[in-house]
Design an enzyme around this catalytic site. Structure first.
Site, PDB file in Angstrom:
ATOM      1  N   TYR A 129      -5.950   0.360   0.539  1.00 37.94           N
ATOM      2  CA  TYR A 129      -4.963   1.272   0.980  1.00 37.94           C
ATOM      3  C   TYR A 129      -3.821   0.521   0.384  1.00 37.94           C
ATOM      4  CZ  TYR A 129      -2.392   6.053   0.310  1.00 37.94           C
ATOM      5  OH  TYR A 129      -2.099   7.451   0.093  1.00 37.94           O
ATOM      6  N   LEU A 130      -2.783   0.160  -1.305  1.00 33.67           N
ATOM      7  CA  LEU A 130      -1.847  -0.343  -1.262  1.00 33.67           C
ATOM      8  C   LEU A 130      -0.766   0.165  -2.261  1.00 33.67           C
ATOM      9  CD1 LEU A 130      -0.119  -3.311  -0.675  1.00 33.67           C
ATOM     10  CD2 LEU A 130      -2.204  -4.603  -2.318  1.00 33.67           C
ATOM     11  N   MET A 137       8.758   5.141  -1.515  1.00 37.47           N
ATOM     12  CA  MET A 137       9.271   5.882  -2.284  1.00 37.47           C
ATOM     13  C   MET A 137       8.846   7.364  -2.381  1.00 37.47           C
ATOM     14  SD  MET A 137       9.580   3.350  -5.583  1.00 37.47           S
ATOM     15  CE  MET A 137       9.752   5.052  -6.849  1.00 37.47           C
ATOM     16  N   GLY A 138       7.631   6.858  -1.054  1.00 34.78           N
ATOM     17  CA  GLY A 138       6.685   8.354  -1.600  1.00 34.78           C
ATOM     18  C   GLY A 138       5.116   8.542  -2.023  1.00 34.78           C
ATOM     19  N   HIS A 139       5.100   7.519  -2.848  1.00 33.73           N
ATOM     20  CA  HIS A 139       3.769   7.088  -3.530  1.00 33.73           C
ATOM     21  C   HIS A 139       2.632   7.366  -2.320  1.00 33.73           C
ATOM     22  CE1 HIS A 139       5.561   6.897  -7.177  1.00 33.73           C
ATOM     23  NE2 HIS A 139       5.847   5.673  -6.449  1.00 33.73           N
ATOM     24  N   GLY A 140       3.128   7.072  -0.979  1.00 38.11           N
ATOM     25  CA  GLY A 140       2.067   6.577  -0.520  1.00 38.11           C
ATOM     26  C   GLY A 140       1.506   8.213   0.479  1.00 38.11           C
ATOM     27  N   GLU A 152     -10.616   2.902   7.810  1.00 41.04           N
ATOM     28  CA  GLU A 152     -10.925   1.954   8.643  1.00 41.04           C
ATOM     29  C   GLU A 152      -9.600   0.797   9.067  1.00 41.04           C
ATOM     30  OE1 GLU A 152     -12.524  -2.522   6.882  1.00 41.04           O
ATOM     31  OE2 GLU A 152     -13.661  -0.282   6.125  1.00 41.04           O
TER      32      GLU A 152
END
Length: 466
Positions: free
Chosen positions: A240-241, A249-252, A279
């Site tokens: 997850y990157l 910025m809130g993309h996660g 994982e």
């Protein structure tokens, strides 16, 4: 190479992360501006907004030993990539032909795409000028969102795409993209792409340049599909990157929600998705996960009927959460802990209910951490005993063979036994009381860290004042 850097007779060592610059290029004008800056001897950290976006890797130990580059001249490593296409060009003076000890170009080529390896500077400039603008996102579009810059008020559009590794376009694009996990996820490795069970989610930024839509990679996640009885899929987030220029910025949260929303209405590899697991999540990812999951649970009012007690049986509530949000029971329990923690924030430590709550969490931490370490220690002791037994058996067999030879020759020679002494601890063994004290101190520290993380999650949800 295009640049000439003065060499010396002294062996120099450089931090590979510091001397590596990764540059995402949207348009040929950025390269032209960069060339002007090079002629004016402007350093990367002094770049203006007209040049390509540039950033350093966080890790490079899987490319360069000890994250070091050695040679006899100042090291330059500039890695240019098309913002969307990821077509690449490596500009470095540490090549196979140079006299420097580290062959930077050779080491990088080992980890770059084999189907689409880096190209020459001339070819790269031509590609950016003629073909980068025609790049279109890979996969199927499943979501879009807008982020507003807090300072300028400018809005930027982003799109989320889904693809399976069995799609050759997805396979090929991922092969170019995966190098970023070596640079930004510690201890990561490339996934086994011959396995058809992999799904990939991509985020792309959308820009309008010269009246045309352009796309650039923002982040991505790889998901593995496990079989879950009967005829269901358990989706596990593996990598997850979000790329450095887009972090904080809130993309996660948008990507995390997009993954869950997709699997709620679409089958996985083996059938309907039972839940979405993670994982080996890092601490920062746990903060993101806790925030998104708890917010969704509260928004859906799924804790309205929960029993506010960690020792109570809330299995039916957790099952409802799993069905609606694909959150595993174990993660729902963590969210309940955070939710209950918010209820006790204004409560004195002496409050019996709050005391029970803290004890319940510490018991979980003890079982989760100390229990595991005890099991590992037992396994180590078993392995050590097995090794000792095997060594003794080998020595006995060796002595038997020598005895047979002695009888034949009429001699009486003893085998020189190569005994292997067990390593004795450098410090005196601790008493049970001392061991238990150390364990309790560890749990107390873990609990303090947990409280700090829970505070951060609740602050993000505006459930407490920062």
């Amino acid at each position: 190479m295009t640049s000439k850097i003065k060499s010396s007779n002294t062996l120099l060592t450089f931090d590979a992360n510091e001397v590596t610059n990764i540059k995402l290029v949207w348009d040929i004008e950025e390269l032209k501006n960069k060339d002007k800056e090079d002629k004016a001897h402007i350093k990367d950290e002094e770049e203006d907004e007209d040049g390509p976006v540039s950033f350093h890797p966080s890790f490079s130990h899987q490319i360069f030993n000890d994250e070091q580059v050695q040679g006899y001249e100042a090291c330059k490593i500039d890695i240019y990539m098309g913002a969307g296409s990821l077509t690449s060009y490596i500009d470095t003076n540490y090549t196979l032909q140079s006299k420097n000890l580290t062959n930077v170009e050779g080491e990088l080529l080992k980890v770059f795409s084999k189907q689409d390896p880096p190209i020459s500077k001339q070819s790269f400039y031509k590609f950016i000028e003629e073909k980068e603008k025609s790049f279109k996102p890979i996969g199927k579009k499943i979501h879009e969102y807008t982020i507003t810059d807090k300072e300028s008020g400018e809005e930027t559009e982003y799109e989320v795409y889904f693809g399976r590794i069995t799609d050759q376009a997805v396979f090929r694009y991922h092969e170019k993209l995966q190098i970023f996990v070596l640079w930004y996820i510690d201890g990561s490795s490339y996934i086994w792409t011959d396995d058809p069970n992999w799904d990939i989610f991509f985020i792309f930024e959308k820009r309008i340049i010269d009246g045309e839509k352009r796309y650039g990679i923002t982040g991505y996640s790889t998901i593995y599909n496990f079989y879950h009885h009967p005829e269901q899929t358990r989706a596990r987030i593996s990598q997850y990157l979000i790329l450095p220029p887009y972090q904080r910025m809130g993309h996660g949260k948008y990507l995390f929600n997009s993954i869950h929303q997709y699997y709620k209405t679409n089958d996985g590899f083996y059938g309907p998705v039972y839940d979405v697991t993670i994982e080996d999540p890092a601490d920062d990812f746990n903060l993101l996960r806790n925030y998104v999951d708890l917010k969704n649970i509260i928004d859906e009012k799924l804790f309205d009927n929960v029993i506010l007690d960690l020792n109570a049986n809330n299995k039916s509530v957790f099952e409802e959460i799993r069905k609606k949000l694909l959150v595993p029971h174990k993660q729902s329990k963590v969210c309940l802990e955070i939710y209950l923690f918010s209820k006790f924030l204004a409560t004195p430590n002496s409050n019996p209910k709050y005391k029970e709550f803290r004890i319940a969490i510490k018991k979980r931490l003890y079982k989760q951490n100390i229990g595991d370490s005890e099991q590992i220690e037992k396994m180590k002791q078993q392995v050590a005993q097995e090794n000792e037994d095997n060594l003794r058996l080998e020595q006995e067999e060796l002595q038997e063979l020598q005895d047979i030879e002695n009888k034949k020759n009429g001699t009486n020679i003893k085998v020189a036994i190569n005994t292997k002494e067990l390593t004795t601890p450098s410090e005196p063994e601790k008493s049970k009381e001392e061991i238990e004290k150390d364990r309790l101190e560890e749990i107390i520290q873990l609990y303090k860290d947990l409280e700090e993380n829970y505070h951060k999650t609740l602050s993000s949800l505006n459930l407490i004042t920062k």
